[in-house]
Design an enzyme around this catalytic site. Structure first.
Site, PDB file in Angstrom:
ATOM      1  N   HIS A 110      66.369  52.366  38.675  1.00  0.00           N
ATOM      2  CA  HIS A 110      66.565  50.771  38.766  1.00  0.00           C
ATOM      3  C   HIS A 110      65.343  50.366  39.424  1.00  0.00           C
ATOM      4  O   HIS A 110      64.243  49.627  38.723  1.00  0.00           O
ATOM      5  CB  HIS A 110      67.684  50.435  39.737  1.00  0.00           C
ATOM      6  CG  HIS A 110      68.057  49.117  39.680  1.00  0.00           C
ATOM      7  ND1 HIS A 110      67.487  48.004  38.928  1.00  0.00           N
ATOM      8  CD2 HIS A 110      69.188  48.407  40.230  1.00  0.00           C
ATOM      9  CE1 HIS A 110      67.996  46.847  39.084  1.00  0.00           C
ATOM     10  NE2 HIS A 110      69.157  46.924  40.179  1.00  0.00           N
ATOM     11  N   HIS A 147      63.172  48.228  27.324  1.00  0.00           N
ATOM     12  CA  HIS A 147      64.266  47.335  28.144  1.00  0.00           C
ATOM     13  C   HIS A 147      65.416  47.378  27.368  1.00  0.00           C
ATOM     14  O   HIS A 147      65.542  47.367  26.319  1.00  0.00           O
ATOM     15  CB  HIS A 147      63.452  46.153  28.430  1.00  0.00           C
ATOM     16  CG  HIS A 147      64.225  45.291  29.564  1.00  0.00           C
ATOM     17  ND1 HIS A 147      65.440  44.639  29.158  1.00  0.00           N
ATOM     18  CD2 HIS A 147      64.074  45.386  30.759  1.00  0.00           C
ATOM     19  CE1 HIS A 147      65.936  44.080  30.399  1.00  0.00           C
ATOM     20  NE2 HIS A 147      64.983  44.532  31.163  1.00  0.00           N
ATOM     21  N   ASP A 179      57.921  46.601  35.214  1.00  0.00           N
ATOM     22  CA  ASP A 179      57.540  47.499  36.093  1.00  0.00           C
ATOM     23  C   ASP A 179      56.177  47.882  35.504  1.00  0.00           C
ATOM     24  O   ASP A 179      55.623  48.651  36.283  1.00  0.00           O
ATOM     25  CB  ASP A 179      58.503  48.747  35.720  1.00  0.00           C
ATOM     26  CG  ASP A 179      60.106  48.511  36.506  1.00  0.00           C
ATOM     27  OD1 ASP A 179      59.785  47.598  37.626  1.00  0.00           O
ATOM     28  OD2 ASP A 179      60.919  48.567  35.995  1.00  0.00           O
TER      29      ASP A 179
END
Length: 441
Positions: A268, A319, A378
């Protein structure tokens, strides 16, 4: 202990085909990967498809905060003010503030941006944690003891508690980093108080850096990073944790501590750390970063599990929801480019761009993918934090600092609209057995 662990592992295994047999929504996902609908929210919306003639068509990703497209919010940030605090107001109260409301809100946050007397000495400096997320959890839980009315879950009190945590979590994070560096790595200990006139982003850089200095561009880049991480729907793991724990009617500090525990997990909140480690590995093993053939060959090795960590993943790519693009990554990439030019790191930025582009091609061919794949937030966030001189130990705490706004909004939404405790079902697939006395086992 090893034998006991082996026994525990063996006794916990069962046939994974049972998930399909009983139509279990494993990981709360449908068979096509879509999340199981478990709640309603007005706080944010994550959009990755458009519908044409009843068919879902992949589209550029869109993210909405209280109905406002994040791209419109970003484009509206045209004057010289910092904007994370404005987004916090929007998420908590459902509307953008006018000038008077914003000024008043900034004053309130400045007043809350102070830890209890001797808290730094008695809590943060005691037994500093190597992983700062544990330090955040410890500090947040301990703040319960400093609250005169910690178990009051009325909205006015929860709002007060939330604003206090939003204001103080940056200090806790930075101070916890300094404490660990001092006691474990013999670094000088400098604890600088926040400036009430400065924004969250400015105060993070001011309290983190030994000289307290930063450029306006650096602060603005960190500010936009806080904005895009502030909220991302109710289905992400830590926000869903907020809903689940809040539904028990527990106190704010326990609920937020649980969310922090969720975000700590590398699946996460720690993903950008893996991205940075992967790029360090690429720089070490690819002789010429600008040679696309060399870069493509090494990415193929990573995907085949022959390089980096052997897991066959290109971190930062793909994603759970977004298809053609992640709007947060689009925004952060724009700021990463500007910052890299100011820092003289354009060659490094070009490497990220090339990996992003080539990874799409390689993943599609190697994995035989039939749906588009994009980089997620990210992919560039770790690069941005590194350019800002933010140590890797603070990557996930920075995420938590930002997401406190979303967690707080969802906690209040659950308290207002919940009512029942969230309790999913698990199917028992073991066997009932008769009890045996100890001497007959």
């Amino acid at each position: 202990m090893t034998e006991l662990a082996r026994y525990c592992l063996t006794s916990s295994e069962f046939d994974l085909n049972l998930y399909a047999e009983y139509d279990v929504k494993r990981s709360l996902r449908e068979s096509d990967g879509k999340g199981v609908l478990t709640g309603l929210t007005e706080i944010s919306d994550v959009v990755a498809f458009r519908t044409e003639k009843g068919k879902k068509i992949p589209a550029d990703g869109e993210l909405y905060f209280q109905g406002y497209n994040i791209m419109d919010l970003k484009d509206g940030f045209t004057d010289r003010r910092f904007n994370y605090e404005e987004v916090v107001y929007l998420l908590l109260f459902g509307a953008l503030p006018n000038r008077q409301q914003l000024d008043s809100f900034l004053e309130i946050l400045a007043q809350y941006r102070e830890l209890p007397n001797k808290f730094v000495r008695d809590v943060i400096m005691k037994a500093p944690s190597q992983n700062l997320m544990n330090a955040l959890q410890k500090s947040v839980l301990t703040l319960y003891s400093y609250d005169d009315n910690p178990d009051d879950i009325s909205i006015p009190n929860v709002l007060k508690q939330s604003l206090s945590l939003i204001a103080t979590l940056p200090l806790i994070s930075v101070y916890a980093y300094h404490a660990y560096q001092h006691y474990n790595n013999d670094e000088s200990l400098v604890i600088r108080y926040p400036d009430p006139k400065l924004s969250t982003a400015e105060n993070i850089l001011r309290t983190l850096r030994p000289d307290g200095q930063y450029t306006e561009l650096e602060a603005r880049v960190l500010d936009i990073a806080l904005v895009i991480h502030a909220e991302h729907g109710g289905g992400n793991n830590s926000t869903f944790t907020t809903h689940v724990v809040t539904s028990t009617e527990t106190d704010t500090y326990s609920a937020i501590s649980a969310s922090l525990g969720s975000l700590k997990g590398p699946k996460h909140g720690g993903a950008n750390l893996k991205v940075e480690q992967m790029f360090a590995d690429i720089r070490e093993h690819v002789r010429d970063w600008e040679n696309e053939d060399q870069l493509r060959d090494y990415l193929q090795k990573i995907i085949r599990g022959q390089a980096f960590d052997g897991r066959g993943l290109i971190y930062g790519m793909g994603h759970a929801v977004y298809t053609l693009s992640d709007p947060r990554a689009v925004i952060l990439k724009e700021y990463a480019k500007t910052l890299s030019e100011a820092k003289g790191l354009t060659r490094e930025f070009a490497l990220y761009e090339n990996v992003e582009r080539l990874a799409r091609e390689v993943l599609t061919s190697e994995k035989n993918l039939h749906k588009p794949i994009c980089c997620n937030v990210d992919f560039y966030s770790g690069f941005v934090y590194s350019m800002l001189g933010i140590p890797r130990e603070l990557f996930t705490p920075i995420f938590a600092i930002s997401r406190m706004a979303g967690w707080s909004a969802h906690r209040m939404e659950e308290l207002v609209n919940g009512g029942k405790i969230i309790r999913p079902a698990y199917k028992y697939v073991g066997h009932h057995v008769p009890y045996l006395p100890l001497e007959k086992r």
